[in-house]
Design a protein around this motif. Sequence first.
Motif, PDB file in Angstrom:
ATOM      1  N   VAL A 126      -8.625   5.422   2.421  1.00 44.96           N
ATOM      2  CA  VAL A 126      -7.680   4.449   2.971  1.00 44.96           C
ATOM      3  C   VAL A 126      -6.325   5.110   3.182  1.00 44.96           C
ATOM      4  O   VAL A 126      -6.036   6.171   2.620  1.00 44.96           O
ATOM      5  CB  VAL A 126      -7.523   3.218   2.045  1.00 44.96           C
TER       6      VAL A 126
ATOM      7  N   ILE B   7      -2.989  -1.526   0.266  1.00 44.69           N
ATOM      8  CA  ILE B   7      -4.406  -1.276   0.507  1.00 44.69           C
ATOM      9  C   ILE B   7      -4.923  -0.327  -0.567  1.00 44.69           C
ATOM     10  O   ILE B   7      -4.203   0.574  -1.025  1.00 44.69           O
ATOM     11  CB  ILE B   7      -4.653  -0.691   1.919  1.00 44.69           C
TER      12      ILE B   7
ATOM     13  N   ALA C  64      -8.409   2.151   7.108  1.00 41.77           N
ATOM     14  CA  ALA C  64      -9.550   2.324   6.208  1.00 41.77           C
ATOM     15  C   ALA C  64     -10.745   2.916   6.942  1.00 41.77           C
ATOM     16  O   ALA C  64     -11.021   2.560   8.090  1.00 41.77           O
ATOM     17  CB  ALA C  64      -9.943   0.992   5.582  1.00 41.77           C
TER      18      ALA C  64
ATOM     19  N   ARG D 178      -9.864  -3.944  -0.115  1.00 42.28           N
ATOM     20  CA  ARG D 178      -8.781  -4.660  -0.796  1.00 42.28           C
ATOM     21  C   ARG D 178      -7.458  -4.354  -0.108  1.00 42.28           C
ATOM     22  O   ARG D 178      -7.031  -3.195  -0.050  1.00 42.28           O
ATOM     23  CB  ARG D 178      -8.723  -4.262  -2.269  1.00 42.28           C
ATOM     24  N   HIS D 179      -6.838  -5.385   0.412  1.00 45.30           N
ATOM     25  CA  HIS D 179      -5.577  -5.174   1.126  1.00 45.30           C
ATOM     26  C   HIS D 179      -4.831  -6.495   1.249  1.00 45.30           C
ATOM     27  O   HIS D 179      -5.395  -7.567   1.028  1.00 45.30           O
ATOM     28  CB  HIS D 179      -5.823  -4.599   2.526  1.00 45.30           C
TER      29      HIS D 179
ATOM     30  N   ALA E 281      -1.917   4.163   4.481  1.00 44.58           N
ATOM     31  CA  ALA E 281      -0.867   3.202   4.810  1.00 44.58           C
ATOM     32  C   ALA E 281       0.312   3.962   5.396  1.00 44.58           C
ATOM     33  O   ALA E 281       0.670   5.034   4.898  1.00 44.58           O
ATOM     34  CB  ALA E 281      -0.437   2.419   3.574  1.00 44.58           C
TER      35      ALA E 281
ATOM     36  N   LEU F 200     -10.033  -5.090   8.617  1.00 45.05           N
ATOM     37  CA  LEU F 200     -10.192  -4.324   7.377  1.00 45.05           C
ATOM     38  C   LEU F 200     -11.303  -4.866   6.485  1.00 45.05           C
ATOM     39  O   LEU F 200     -11.582  -4.292   5.428  1.00 45.05           O
ATOM     40  CB  LEU F 200      -8.863  -4.290   6.615  1.00 45.05           C
TER      41      LEU F 200
ATOM     42  N   ARG G  28      -4.329 -11.290   5.267  1.00 49.53           N
ATOM     43  CA  ARG G  28      -5.415 -10.332   5.445  1.00 49.53           C
ATOM     44  C   ARG G  28      -5.722 -10.140   6.925  1.00 49.53           C
ATOM     45  O   ARG G  28      -5.464 -11.022   7.743  1.00 49.53           O
ATOM     46  CB  ARG G  28      -6.659 -10.791   4.688  1.00 49.53           C
TER      47      ARG G  28
ATOM     48  N   LEU H 137      -1.991  -0.399   8.010  1.00 49.52           N
ATOM     49  CA  LEU H 137      -2.997  -0.096   6.997  1.00 49.52           C
ATOM     50  C   LEU H 137      -4.251   0.426   7.681  1.00 49.52           C
ATOM     51  O   LEU H 137      -4.643  -0.068   8.743  1.00 49.52           O
ATOM     52  CB  LEU H 137      -3.325  -1.346   6.177  1.00 49.52           C
TER      53      LEU H 137
END
Length: 255
Positions: A123, A253, A116, A17-18, A125, A13, A9, A114
């Motif tokens: 989000v 993500i 956000a 959720r990633h 990617a 971010l 992680r 990624l």
Amino acid sequence: MTDIVEPIRAPSLGDVRHGFLGRRGGVSTGIHAGLNVGLGSDDDRDAILENRRRAVAAVAPGAALVTLHQVHSADAVAVTAPFADDARPHADALVTDRPGLLLGILTADCVPVLFADPAAGVVGAAHAGWKGAINGVTDATIAAMEKLGADRGRIVAAIGPCIARASYEVDDGFFRRFAEADPENERFFADGVRDGHHQFDIEAYVTAQLAAAGIGRVAALGLDTYAHEDRFYSFRRATHRGEPGYGRQVSLIGL
């Protein structure tokens, strides 16, 4: 190799959720041993699908995984629903504002990024190989996020495991391509061990592109895919060994 999937992680971010996943925790064997998620690899398809299921479960249980047919372009697509595996768009970045979708980028030395904007609920990617990077794939991702209501002043980003400068030797022609695009790019190259060669810091290059685009907070994890065989797949390492194939890891993500 551990049986546990290990999402990495990024502090930038936050609670989004990633996870940047490596090769640990998968069912593939042989040269693909581990969590190979590459549909384009010559690995056993059932193993690949199980690995993809495990990857989703480790980051966003119940979400629908969305990936692309990556072609080293600078194209970004907005996603509103999952694609069938045989109908994936040819592109190298994807964005969404839809909860329940988990965006996935596959890499094996290239740079996974990624993005956000938690306030806007958007989000993104991106797969930034050198071709996509120099042609603006991260800029395209940011622009696509803005079309969904994101504000680049709020967007945060993270750069996952990729090939490091010490492992990325390139020739003079490669160096000149970047230097001619912008003389400032010379700062991302160091002298190589061999005459006529250079070491390219693609992680720093992509980080600088994000900063130039107005992204104020970027986390670069500094993890070398080539050097850490037990953790990551590497196209260049497989090539140097003369192996007939290689696995791909995934960066995920979602909202």
